[in-house]
Scaffold this motif. Structure first.
Motif, PDB file in Angstrom:
ATOM      1  N   GLY A  17       1.227  -1.137   0.115  1.00  0.00           N
ATOM      2  CA  GLY A  17      -0.290  -0.014   0.102  1.00  0.00           C
ATOM      3  C   GLY A  17       0.849   1.345   0.379  1.00  0.00           C
ATOM      4  N   TYR A  18       1.739   1.257   0.787  1.00  0.00           N
ATOM      5  CA  TYR A  18       2.721   2.719   1.352  1.00  0.00           C
ATOM      6  C   TYR A  18       3.552   2.912  -0.184  1.00  0.00           C
ATOM      7  CZ  TYR A  18       5.800   5.857   2.830  1.00  0.00           C
ATOM      8  OH  TYR A  18       6.580   7.727   3.210  1.00  0.00           O
ATOM      9  N   ALA A  19       3.828   1.814  -1.047  1.00  0.00           N
ATOM     10  CA  ALA A  19       4.700   1.504  -2.404  1.00  0.00           C
ATOM     11  C   ALA A  19       3.331   1.979  -3.219  1.00  0.00           C
ATOM     12  CB  ALA A  19       5.509   0.635  -2.170  1.00  0.00           C
ATOM     13  N   LEU A  20       2.244   1.318  -2.955  1.00  0.00           N
ATOM     14  CA  LEU A  20       1.211   1.702  -3.570  1.00  0.00           C
ATOM     15  C   LEU A  20       0.548   3.348  -4.510  1.00  0.00           C
ATOM     16  CD1 LEU A  20      -0.482  -0.043  -6.780  1.00  0.00           C
ATOM     17  CD2 LEU A  20      -1.993  -0.325  -4.505  1.00  0.00           C
ATOM     18  N   LEU A  21       0.186   3.950  -2.894  1.00  0.00           N
ATOM     19  CA  LEU A  21      -0.666   4.834  -3.634  1.00  0.00           C
ATOM     20  C   LEU A  21      -0.531   6.040  -3.635  1.00  0.00           C
ATOM     21  CD1 LEU A  21      -2.056   4.058   0.425  1.00  0.00           C
ATOM     22  CD2 LEU A  21      -3.498   4.497  -1.650  1.00  0.00           C
ATOM     23  N   PHE A  22       0.477   6.099  -4.130  1.00  0.00           N
ATOM     24  CA  PHE A  22       1.730   7.189  -4.552  1.00  0.00           C
ATOM     25  C   PHE A  22       1.554   7.274  -5.555  1.00  0.00           C
ATOM     26  CE2 PHE A  22       2.657   7.338  -0.019  1.00  0.00           C
ATOM     27  CZ  PHE A  22       2.795   8.436   0.741  1.00  0.00           C
ATOM     28  N   ARG A  23       2.013   6.547  -6.559  1.00  0.00           N
ATOM     29  CA  ARG A  23       2.224   6.537  -8.022  1.00  0.00           C
ATOM     30  C   ARG A  23       0.762   6.116  -8.648  1.00  0.00           C
ATOM     31  NH1 ARG A  23       5.727   1.917 -10.381  1.00  0.00           N
ATOM     32  NH2 ARG A  23       5.409   2.903 -11.754  1.00  0.00           N
ATOM     33  N   ILE A  24      -0.110   6.151  -7.584  1.00  0.00           N
ATOM     34  CA  ILE A  24      -2.325   5.929  -8.495  1.00  0.00           C
ATOM     35  C   ILE A  24      -1.931   7.445  -8.168  1.00  0.00           C
ATOM     36  CG2 ILE A  24      -4.010   5.946  -7.266  1.00  0.00           C
ATOM     37  CD1 ILE A  24      -3.543   3.067  -6.336  1.00  0.00           C
ATOM     38  N   ALA A  25      -1.838   8.212  -6.886  1.00  0.00           N
ATOM     39  CA  ALA A  25      -2.551   9.703  -6.928  1.00  0.00           C
ATOM     40  C   ALA A  25      -1.562  10.549  -7.937  1.00  0.00           C
ATOM     41  CB  ALA A  25      -1.684  10.465  -5.530  1.00  0.00           C
ATOM     42  N   LYS A  48      -5.351   4.126  11.497  1.00  0.00           N
ATOM     43  CA  LYS A  48      -4.608   5.363  12.259  1.00  0.00           C
ATOM     44  C   LYS A  48      -3.383   5.211  11.401  1.00  0.00           C
ATOM     45  CE  LYS A  48      -3.247   8.500  15.870  1.00  0.00           C
ATOM     46  NZ  LYS A  48      -2.088   7.830  16.848  1.00  0.00           N
ATOM     47  N   ALA A  49      -2.318   3.836  11.190  1.00  0.00           N
ATOM     48  CA  ALA A  49      -1.246   4.382  10.327  1.00  0.00           C
ATOM     49  C   ALA A  49      -1.620   4.774   8.648  1.00  0.00           C
ATOM     50  CB  ALA A  49      -0.944   2.620  10.385  1.00  0.00           C
ATOM     51  N   ALA A  50      -3.408   4.548   8.185  1.00  0.00           N
ATOM     52  CA  ALA A  50      -3.673   4.888   6.724  1.00  0.00           C
ATOM     53  C   ALA A  50      -3.914   6.509   6.576  1.00  0.00           C
ATOM     54  CB  ALA A  50      -4.743   3.700   6.216  1.00  0.00           C
ATOM     55  N   GLU A  51      -4.289   6.787   7.837  1.00  0.00           N
ATOM     56  CA  GLU A  51      -4.264   8.193   8.553  1.00  0.00           C
ATOM     57  C   GLU A  51      -2.806   8.772   7.698  1.00  0.00           C
ATOM     58  OE1 GLU A  51      -8.159   7.919  10.618  1.00  0.00           O
ATOM     59  OE2 GLU A  51      -6.594   8.247  12.059  1.00  0.00           O
ATOM     60  N   GLY A  52      -1.907   8.423   8.317  1.00  0.00           N
ATOM     61  CA  GLY A  52      -0.721   8.810   8.677  1.00  0.00           C
ATOM     62  C   GLY A  52      -0.302   9.104   7.109  1.00  0.00           C
ATOM     63  N   THR A  53      -0.358   7.764   6.779  1.00  0.00           N
ATOM     64  CA  THR A  53      -0.379   7.772   4.815  1.00  0.00           C
ATOM     65  C   THR A  53      -1.099   8.788   4.566  1.00  0.00           C
ATOM     66  OG1 THR A  53      -0.163   5.634   4.914  1.00  0.00           O
ATOM     67  CG2 THR A  53      -0.169   6.158   2.919  1.00  0.00           C
ATOM     68  N   MET A  55      -1.793  11.800   5.561  1.00  0.00           N
ATOM     69  CA  MET A  55      -1.361  12.795   5.198  1.00  0.00           C
ATOM     70  C   MET A  55      -0.210  13.481   4.296  1.00  0.00           C
ATOM     71  SD  MET A  55      -1.628  12.925  10.251  1.00  0.00           S
ATOM     72  CE  MET A  55      -0.703  13.822   9.861  1.00  0.00           C
ATOM     73  N   GLU A  56       0.483  12.249   4.208  1.00  0.00           N
ATOM     74  CA  GLU A  56       1.515  12.238   3.175  1.00  0.00           C
ATOM     75  C   GLU A  56       1.377  11.818   2.040  1.00  0.00           C
ATOM     76  OE1 GLU A  56       4.762   8.632   5.004  1.00  0.00           O
ATOM     77  OE2 GLU A  56       5.150  10.526   3.883  1.00  0.00           O
ATOM     78  N   PHE A  62      -0.791  16.166  -4.688  1.00  0.00           N
ATOM     79  CA  PHE A  62      -1.329  15.780  -6.358  1.00  0.00           C
ATOM     80  C   PHE A  62      -1.606  16.923  -6.912  1.00  0.00           C
ATOM     81  CE2 PHE A  62       1.134  11.766  -4.319  1.00  0.00           C
ATOM     82  CZ  PHE A  62       2.217  11.912  -4.852  1.00  0.00           C
ATOM     83  N   PRO A  63      -1.405  16.881  -8.483  1.00  0.00           N
ATOM     84  CA  PRO A  63      -2.613  17.772  -9.044  1.00  0.00           C
ATOM     85  C   PRO A  63      -4.440  16.699  -9.369  1.00  0.00           C
ATOM     86  CG  PRO A  63      -0.507  18.038  -9.724  1.00  0.00           C
ATOM     87  CD  PRO A  63      -0.746  17.084  -8.828  1.00  0.00           C
ATOM     88  N   LEU A  64      -4.104  15.101  -9.099  1.00  0.00           N
ATOM     89  CA  LEU A  64      -4.363  14.578  -9.880  1.00  0.00           C
ATOM     90  C   LEU A  64      -5.339  14.026  -8.362  1.00  0.00           C
ATOM     91  CD1 LEU A  64      -2.818  12.202 -12.990  1.00  0.00           C
ATOM     92  CD2 LEU A  64      -4.881  14.156 -13.244  1.00  0.00           C
TER      93      LEU A  64
END
Ligand code: NAI
Length: 328
Positions: A17-25, A48-53, A55-56, A62-64
């Motif tokens: 998830g941590y490696a995936l979400l930023f590339r999706i966004a 809570k950890a997902a909320e932290g991600t 926040m990042e 990300f414009p998209l």
């Protein structure tokens, strides 16, 4: 401006998830002009950890990325979903039998299938990453009778990419010189990476390699056991490469395969190549108009036949086991 595509990621607080979400966004899942709205599904302890991600993700501006929702409720997570990435799963822990593993995952993928059935958008596409991926996808698919079965897939694109890279290294060519590679069967150690239909600069790859011992004793086991080798070296399982493969799988599904090429994905069998109808097994697939289709009419020699059959037999066993557990 386009309406955002709803992308749901389960297991969002995990390492994939941590490696995936930023590339999706950042636009790599669907394309550089498609806005996305993310929905993150986690178990209560990991919200809570997902909320932290999240926040990042905000902090990347990300414009998209048009929004992020976080929930521990599957119904909420899949309401209106267009692309569902089912990453969260129950890992095998020490002393766990296969039956226990399948049962624990049935407890995850059955309700998620039901929630997709109840609330997903008409064009929903589902990719299962969480292991045992093929059988988890089968469970979810069987609990979503109103969704066309072809919309449920499982990931063998990481195996495909691993095979591309190993072959390119062996031949001293670029991965872009290789076409028509196939991973057949289960995303497990029984999978069969096929070089007899693959082409390298127009030549059959197995002939270009011309080294049956390497193919049997090196290439096939290296690809099939790569996951374990990564754990051994890294002290943790493949995450960035798995996320990358998930991005590739969905991008190809939506945007198509190149003319004269195909890729690998686990899709619902229509009985092609002797794979029992309904099993979710990896095949050579093309994508056109947003649909994955199994490449037809390939000749399968005895060497390939035996390996495809062995991996498919494992899928049949897994299917029968989840059937016996009342999960499908
Ligand atoms: P991880 O353990 O770091 O993360 C998994 C996350 O899923 C955790 O945050 C957990 O809280 C969450 N989760 C568990 N049950 C859930 C549920 N019912 N709903 C929502 N979230 C839930 O694991 P990692 O490394 O991210 O891997 C995820 C899965 O992907 C594993 O099953 C792994 O075996 C599989 N995998 C598959 C590959 C493939 O090629 N198909 C390649 C690599 C990993």
């Amino acid at each position: 401006t386009r309406t955002p595509v709803n992308v749901t990621v389960t297991g969002a607080a995990g390492q994939i998830g941590y490696a995936l979400l930023f590339r999706i966004a950042s636009g790599h899942l669907l394309g550089p002009d498609v806005p996305v709205r993310l929905r993150l599904l986690e178990i209560p302890q990991a919200v809570k950890a997902a909320e932290g991600t999240a926040m990042e993700l905000d902090d990347c501006a990300f414009p998209l990325l048009s929004g992020i929702d976080i929930t521990d409720d599957a119904k909420t997570a899949f309401d209106g979903v267009n692309v569902a990435l089912l990453v969260g799963a129950r890992p095998r822990t020490k002393g766990m039998e296969r039956g226990d593993l399948l049962e624990a995952n049935g407890g995850i993928f059955k309700p998620q299938g039901e929630a997709i059935n109840a609330g997903a958008a008409d064009d929903v596409r589902v990719l299962v990453v969480g292991n045992p991926a093929n059988t988890n996808a089968l469970i979810a698919q069987r609990h979503a009778p109103d969704v066309p079965a072809e919309r449920f897939t499982a990931m063998t694109r990481l195996d495909h990419n691993r095979a591309l890279s190993q072959l390119a290294k062996k031949l001293g060519v670029s991965v872009t010189d290789i076409r028509k590679l196939t991973i057949w069967g289960n995303h497990s150690a029984t999978q069969y990476p096929d070089l007899f239909h693959a082409e390298v600069n127009g030549r059959i790859a197995a002939e270009a390699v011309n080294d049956q011992a390497w193919l049997e004793n090196d290439f096939i086991p290296t690809v099939a056991k790569r996951g374990a080798a990564i754990i051994e070296a890294r002290g943790a399982s493949s995450a960035a490469s798995a996320a990358n493969a998930a991005i590739d799988h969905v991008f190809t599904w939506v945007n198509g395969t190149a003319e004269g090429d195909w890729t690998s994905a686990a899709v619902v069998s229509d009985g092609s190549y002797g794979v029992p109808e309904g099993l979710i097994s990896s095949f050579p697939v093309t994508s056109k108009g947003g649909r994955y289709e199994i490449v037809q009419g390939l000749e399968i020699d005895d060497f390939s036949r035996a390996r495809i059959d062995a991996s498919v037999a494992e899928l049949v066993e897994e299917r029968d086991a989840v059937k016996a557990l009342g999960l499908i």
